[in-house]
Scaffold this motif. Structure first.
Motif, PDB file in Angstrom:
ATOM      1  N   GLU A 274      38.151  25.730  35.981  1.00 52.44           N
ATOM      2  CA  GLU A 274      38.198  26.438  34.702  1.00 52.44           C
ATOM      3  C   GLU A 274      39.156  27.630  34.799  1.00 52.44           C
ATOM      4  N   LYS A 275      39.654  28.041  33.657  1.00 48.46           N
ATOM      5  CA  LYS A 275      40.506  29.227  33.582  1.00 48.46           C
ATOM      6  C   LYS A 275      39.608  30.417  33.246  1.00 48.46           C
ATOM      7  N   VAL A 276      39.823  31.537  33.903  1.00 47.02           N
ATOM      8  CA  VAL A 276      39.042  32.754  33.658  1.00 47.02           C
ATOM      9  C   VAL A 276      39.950  33.746  32.962  1.00 47.02           C
TER      10      VAL A 276
ATOM     11  N   ASN B 171      42.399  42.208  28.245  1.00 47.74           N
ATOM     12  CA  ASN B 171      43.001  43.478  28.667  1.00 47.74           C
ATOM     13  C   ASN B 171      43.034  43.651  30.186  1.00 47.74           C
ATOM     14  N   PHE B 172      42.864  42.546  30.929  1.00 45.13           N
ATOM     15  CA  PHE B 172      42.946  42.630  32.378  1.00 45.13           C
ATOM     16  C   PHE B 172      43.836  41.539  32.957  1.00 45.13           C
ATOM     17  N   GLY B 173      43.491  40.281  32.694  1.00 45.56           N
ATOM     18  CA  GLY B 173      44.316  39.209  33.231  1.00 45.56           C
ATOM     19  C   GLY B 173      43.686  37.841  33.068  1.00 45.56           C
ATOM     20  N   ILE B 174      44.469  36.833  33.370  1.00 46.94           N
ATOM     21  CA  ILE B 174      44.043  35.446  33.317  1.00 46.94           C
ATOM     22  C   ILE B 174      44.171  34.880  34.728  1.00 46.94           C
ATOM     23  N   PHE B 175      43.119  34.225  35.181  1.00 43.20           N
ATOM     24  CA  PHE B 175      43.098  33.654  36.523  1.00 43.20           C
ATOM     25  C   PHE B 175      42.903  32.147  36.415  1.00 43.20           C
TER      26      PHE B 175
END
Length: 75
Positions: free
Chosen positions: A42-44, A48-52
């Protein structure tokens, strides 16, 4: 200064007056949920912080300067 998990817990404790163990448990559970989601593919996305996300990359040819021969470096 590097922001470690411990520093993060201490800063949250200072800001909220919560007990360190309680804050540590919350931070650890948050990281555990992120890790589990990534392990499932899954994508996290944290606004306002980021995509992992886990990306699978093809193998590349690497080279050690001390040695003359090339070798395959798996991602």
């Amino acid at each position: 200064m590097t922001l470690t998990k411990r520093n993060l817990v201490l800063r949250i404790c200072e800001d909220t007056d919560l007990v360190q163990q309680h804050v540590f448990d919350i931070v650890q559970r948050t990281f555990d949920h992120i890790i589990k989601a990534l392990a499932k593919g899954e994508k996290v996305e944290l606004r306002n912080f980021g995509i992992f996300e886990i990306r699978v990359r093809k193998a590349r040819t690497g080279r050690k300067p001390e040695r003359a021969r090339n070798r395959r470096a798996d991602p």
